[in-house]
Design a protein around this motif. Structure first.
Motif, PDB file in Angstrom:
ATOM      1  N   LYS A  22       0.300  -1.137   0.102  1.00 36.92           N
ATOM      2  CA  LYS A  22       0.410   0.143  -0.282  1.00 36.92           C
ATOM      3  C   LYS A  22       0.761   1.522   0.233  1.00 36.92           C
ATOM      4  O   LYS A  22       0.407   2.606  -1.100  1.00 36.92           O
ATOM      5  N   MET A  23       2.034   1.105   0.782  1.00 32.22           N
ATOM      6  CA  MET A  23       3.081   3.084   0.725  1.00 32.22           C
ATOM      7  C   MET A  23       3.197   2.957  -0.837  1.00 32.22           C
ATOM      8  O   MET A  23       3.949   3.615  -0.585  1.00 32.22           O
ATOM      9  N   LEU A  24       3.937   1.639  -1.040  1.00 31.05           N
ATOM     10  CA  LEU A  24       4.479   1.449  -2.662  1.00 31.05           C
ATOM     11  C   LEU A  24       3.493   2.275  -3.344  1.00 31.05           C
ATOM     12  O   LEU A  24       3.814   3.237  -4.177  1.00 31.05           O
ATOM     13  N   HIS A  25       2.313   1.554  -3.314  1.00 31.48           N
ATOM     14  CA  HIS A  25       1.029   2.137  -4.299  1.00 31.48           C
ATOM     15  C   HIS A  25       1.138   3.884  -3.617  1.00 31.48           C
ATOM     16  O   HIS A  25       0.677   4.536  -4.679  1.00 31.48           O
ATOM     17  N   LYS A  84       2.315   5.890  -2.434  1.00 30.23           N
ATOM     18  CA  LYS A  84       4.041   6.682  -2.949  1.00 30.23           C
ATOM     19  C   LYS A  84       4.088   6.732  -4.644  1.00 30.23           C
ATOM     20  O   LYS A  84       4.450   7.610  -5.331  1.00 30.23           O
ATOM     21  N   GLY A  85       3.678   5.979  -5.296  1.00 32.26           N
ATOM     22  CA  GLY A  85       3.522   5.874  -6.997  1.00 32.26           C
ATOM     23  C   GLY A  85       2.648   7.093  -7.258  1.00 32.26           C
ATOM     24  O   GLY A  85       2.500   7.415  -7.928  1.00 32.26           O
ATOM     25  N   GLU A  86       1.038   7.130  -6.202  1.00 32.22           N
ATOM     26  CA  GLU A  86       0.472   8.065  -6.080  1.00 32.22           C
ATOM     27  C   GLU A  86       0.813   9.400  -6.521  1.00 32.22           C
ATOM     28  O   GLU A  86       0.570  10.105  -6.998  1.00 32.22           O
ATOM     29  N   ILE A  87       2.003   9.676  -5.149  1.00 29.83           N
ATOM     30  CA  ILE A  87       2.162  10.912  -4.869  1.00 29.83           C
ATOM     31  C   ILE A  87       3.188  11.229  -5.603  1.00 29.83           C
ATOM     32  O   ILE A  87       3.180  12.369  -6.463  1.00 29.83           O
ATOM     33  N   ALA A  88       4.067   9.824  -6.555  1.00 30.11           N
ATOM     34  CA  ALA A  88       5.092  10.802  -7.590  1.00 30.11           C
ATOM     35  C   ALA A  88       3.874  11.243  -8.661  1.00 30.11           C
ATOM     36  O   ALA A  88       4.000  12.325  -9.671  1.00 30.11           O
ATOM     37  N   GLU A  89       3.042  10.460  -9.226  1.00 32.45           N
ATOM     38  CA  GLU A  89       2.396  10.991 -10.009  1.00 32.45           C
ATOM     39  C   GLU A  89       1.211  12.296 -10.122  1.00 32.45           C
ATOM     40  O   GLU A  89       1.059  13.292 -10.992  1.00 32.45           O
ATOM     41  N   CYS A  90       0.708  12.602  -8.691  1.00 24.54           N
ATOM     42  CA  CYS A  90       0.314  14.083  -7.913  1.00 24.54           C
ATOM     43  C   CYS A  90       1.439  15.087  -8.288  1.00 24.54           C
ATOM     44  O   CYS A  90       1.200  16.455  -8.883  1.00 24.54           O
ATOM     45  N   ASN A  91       2.978  14.451  -7.815  1.00 27.91           N
ATOM     46  CA  ASN A  91       3.803  15.748  -8.369  1.00 27.91           C
ATOM     47  C   ASN A  91       4.236  15.903  -9.234  1.00 27.91           C
ATOM     48  O   ASN A  91       4.944  17.085  -9.670  1.00 27.91           O
TER      49      ASN A  91
END
Length: 321
Positions: free
Chosen positions: A157-160, A162-169
Motif C-alpha cells: 500500500k505504501m508503494l502504491h 508513493k506512486g500516487e504521490i509521485a504522479e500527483c507531483n
C-alpha cells in the motif's frame, strides 16, 4: 537436540498406553507392556522416534544401505544393522533429555518391563513436552506470519501511495505553468477591479455633486415661479387701473411688460436650465446603472477568480498533506 526447561516426570504404564493411543503412535495393552518382547519394544521405540521426527523411514533405509554395503554378506546383517542404528538413536535422545537410566543394547534384545516403562515413558514425556512447545511456537509463528502478511500489505500500500504521490507531483509540475499564467490573470483582474472601484467612487462623488446642483436649480426654479405668480397678480392690478390713469398706467404697463419680459426670460432660462439638469441627471443615472452593472460583473468575476484560485492550488495543498 536441546531439552531447555525440560523435566523428567515418571509416567506410569497406564499413562504410557493412553498416550500411545491418543497420538495414534501404537495400540498396545498394559499386559503387552508387562511382558514385552524385542519386536514389540523395537516397534514402539521406532514409532516414537518417527513421531518425534528424529528417525525417518527413508533415512532409515538409506542408513541401512550405507551400513550394509561395507559387509561381505549384507543380507545376514540387515536386522542387526537396523537394531544398532535404532539403539544409537535411542541412546542419543535419552542422553539429550537427561534420562536417569542408562539405555543398553540388552533393553532391545531382552527388554525388561520396568526398564521399558522408564525409557519409553521418558521418550513419550519428551514427546508431550515437545508437542506442547510446538503448539506454542506454532501460535507464535501464525501470529508472526499474520504480522508479516500485514507488513507486506502495508508495504504494498505504501508503494502504491508513493506512486500516487509521485504522479500527483508530476501533475503538479506539469500544471505549474498554467497555474502561474492563471495567477498572472488573477493579478490583472485584481488590478482592474481596483481601478474600477476607484472609478466608481469617482462617479459616486460626481453624482452627489449633480444631485446637490439639481437641488439648487430646483430652488431657483421655485423662486422664478413664485416671482412669475407675483408678476401676474401685479399685471392684473395694473389692468384694473388703466382706465383711471392711462398715461401713468401705460408707463406702469410698459414697466410691467418689461418686468414680465424679464421674468419670462428668467423663466425660460430657468426652464432651459431645468431641462439641461434633467438631461444631465438622466445621463448620470444611466451611467450609474451601467457602473452598478459593471460593479456587479466585477464582483462575479472576483468570485470566479477566487474559485479558480482555490481549484488551481488545491492539488498543491493535497500533495503537501
Amino acid at each position: 537436540m536441546a531439552a531447555s526447561n525440560y523435566e523428567y516426570p515418571r509416567l506410569q504404564r497406564p499413562e504410557i498406553v493412553a498416550i500411545l493411543a491418543q497420538f495414534q503412535i501404537a495400540n498396545v495393552t498394559e499386559q503387552e507392556l508387562a511382558k514385552p518382547n524385542p519386536d514389540l519394544v523395537s516397534e514402539l521405540y521406532t514409532r516414537v522416534l518417527f513421531h518425534l521426527g528424529i528417525l525417518l523411514e527413508e533415512d532409515n533405509e538409506q542408513l541401512d544401505f550405507d551400513a550394509l554395503e561395507h559387509l561381505e554378506n549384507p543380507d545376514f546383517h540387515v536386522e542387526s544393522v537396523r537394531a544398532v542404528i535404532l539403539f544409537n538413536r535411542i541412546k542419543e535422545v535419552l542422553a539429550d533429555i537427561e534420562c536417569p537410566g542408562k539405555f543398553t543394547f540388552a533393553d532391545l534384545l531382552a527388554p525388561d518391563s520396568h526398564r521399558t516403562d522408564i525409557f519409553l515413558g521418558a521418550l513419550l514425556n519428551f514427546f508431550l513436552y515437545r508437542d506442547t512447545k510446538m503448539n506454542t511456537v506454532s501460535e507464535s509463528v501464525n501470529e508472526f506470519n499474520a504480522l508479516e502478511l500485514q507488513h507486506e500489505e502495508l508495504e504494498s500500500k505504501m508503494l502504491h501511495l508513493k506512486g500516487e504521490i509521485a504522479e500527483c507531483n508530476e501533475a503538479r509540475e506539469r500544471e505549474m505553468p498554467l497555474v502561474q499564467e492563471e495567477s498572472a490573470k488573477v493579478n490583472e483582474l485584481k488590478q482592474s477591479i481596483e481601478a474600477l472601484n476607484k472609478h466608481q467612487s469617482s462617479l459616486r462623488s460626481t453624482l452627489k455633486k449633480l444631485k446637490d446642483r439639481t437641488a439648487e436649480m430646483d430652488q431657483k426654479i421655485s423662486n422664478a415661479e413664485f416671482t412669475l405668480v407675483q408678476n401676474v397678480q401685479e399685471n392684473a392690478n395694473l389692468r384694473s387701473k388703466i382706465a383711471q390713469s392711462p398715461d401713468k398706467v401705460q408707463r406702469a404697463l410698459e414697466e410691467k411688460k418689461l418686468a414680465r419680459e424679464e421674468a419670462r426670460n428668467a423663466k425660460s432660462l430657468a426652464r432651459q436650465a431645468f431641462h439641461e439638469k434633467t438631461a444631465l441627471v438622466e445621463v448620470f443615472s444611466k451611467v450609474y446603472k451601467k457602473m452598478s452593472k459593471h460593479y456587479k460583473l466585477m464582483q462575479d468575476i472576483q468570485e470566479q477568480v477566487n474559485i479558480l484560485w482555490s481549484v488551481d492550488f488545491c492539488p498543491g495543498i493535497c500533495h503537501n498533506d
